[in-house]
Design an enzyme around this catalytic site. Sequence first.
Site, PDB file in Angstrom:
ATOM      1  N   VAL A   1     -17.754  -4.596  11.559  1.00  0.00           N
ATOM      2  CA  VAL A   1     -18.083  -5.594  12.572  1.00  0.00           C
ATOM      3  C   VAL A   1     -19.589  -5.627  12.815  1.00  0.00           C
ATOM      4  CG1 VAL A   1     -17.693  -6.337  14.952  1.00  0.00           C
ATOM      5  CG2 VAL A   1     -15.807  -5.376  13.628  1.00  0.00           C
ATOM      6  N   TYR A   2     -20.222  -4.454  12.853  1.00  0.00           N
ATOM      7  CA  TYR A   2     -21.679  -4.389  12.995  1.00  0.00           C
ATOM      8  C   TYR A   2     -22.348  -5.121  11.832  1.00  0.00           C
ATOM      9  CZ  TYR A   2     -26.384  -2.385  13.336  1.00  0.00           C
ATOM     10  OH  TYR A   2     -27.749  -2.215  13.431  1.00  0.00           O
ATOM     11  N   ALA A   3     -21.879  -4.852  10.604  1.00  0.00           N
ATOM     12  CA  ALA A   3     -22.447  -5.517   9.435  1.00  0.00           C
ATOM     13  C   ALA A   3     -22.256  -7.022   9.531  1.00  0.00           C
ATOM     14  CB  ALA A   3     -21.804  -4.971   8.153  1.00  0.00           C
TER      15      ALA A   3
ATOM     16  N   SER B   1     -22.048  -8.824  12.201  1.00  0.00           N
ATOM     17  CA  SER B   1     -22.958  -9.370  13.216  1.00  0.00           C
ATOM     18  C   SER B   1     -24.380  -9.477  12.686  1.00  0.00           C
ATOM     19  CB  SER B   1     -22.924  -8.498  14.485  1.00  0.00           C
ATOM     20  OG  SER B   1     -23.552  -7.246  14.286  1.00  0.00           O
ATOM     21  N   LYS B   2     -24.785  -8.523  11.866  1.00  0.00           N
ATOM     22  CA  LYS B   2     -26.148  -8.535  11.338  1.00  0.00           C
ATOM     23  C   LYS B   2     -26.295  -9.467  10.137  1.00  0.00           C
ATOM     24  CE  LYS B   2     -27.878  -5.636  14.344  1.00  0.00           C
ATOM     25  NZ  LYS B   2     -28.894  -6.064  15.318  1.00  0.00           N
TER      26      LYS B   2
END
Length: 268
Positions: free
Chosen positions: A153-155, A157-158
Amino acid sequence: MKELKGKTVLITGGASGIGKIMVRLMLARKAKVIIWDINQASIDATISDFRNGEAIFGFQVDVSNSEQIHETANRVKQQIGIVDVLINNAGIVVGKYFHEHSDSDITATMAINTNGPMLITKEFLGDMINQNSGHICNIASSGGLVSNPKMSVYAASKWALIGWSDSLRLEMEQLNKDVNVTTIMPYYINTGMFDGVKSRIPILEPEAAAATIVKAIERNKKMVTIPGYIYRFTRLGQAIMSIAVFDWFAGSVMGIYKTMEHFVGRKK
């Protein structure tokens, strides 16, 4: 934005980590600095640390809340004026396998890391366009270039942030506006946000990372990875290697796919 002296700089997440360091570096360049942060105590402490005849202001705001963004942006414009440099730095990470994420983990990560920078930029971009001057710096991540377990999820978003940020740069160029956009893609930074991460590639020191970001703004850089070889490594590797070979190289040789195995994150 080659000359920062006298400019008004707004930094989200400016009361801790590299955000706080960038506040100090901007003040050293005689800029007027506005901090946006969710933690009022940290805002107060940062202002207390750095206020010595310097122009520094703080606003408590949740950058995942569109109403707070709009209301606080209006307060900034009324009380301080036009923002010349916007640094979208605030971010969060949830280090879990995707199936372990709660709905709120997903929505909060996307709201803070992706939607927030877009909504905040929208508040201040019009003034930059009207005065035909300004700079927007978006702090993304090398996680937006390379897939990684326990960072899905972090990836996401980025990756989204990088795509939007560089598209915005192209739009400003197409419109012949002197509004520069810099996209920053750092590796893990030793600020506490990624505590527990184990990496064969050296983890970045906050002071050096913050200095690189400020210099990138001064030099009107378009896309910057920290360290610089990350971009070349990922793009070249993905271009010439099959997915299986790249997975072997990134996972087994470089150890990237195991960096989050012992992640604990910042203690609350």
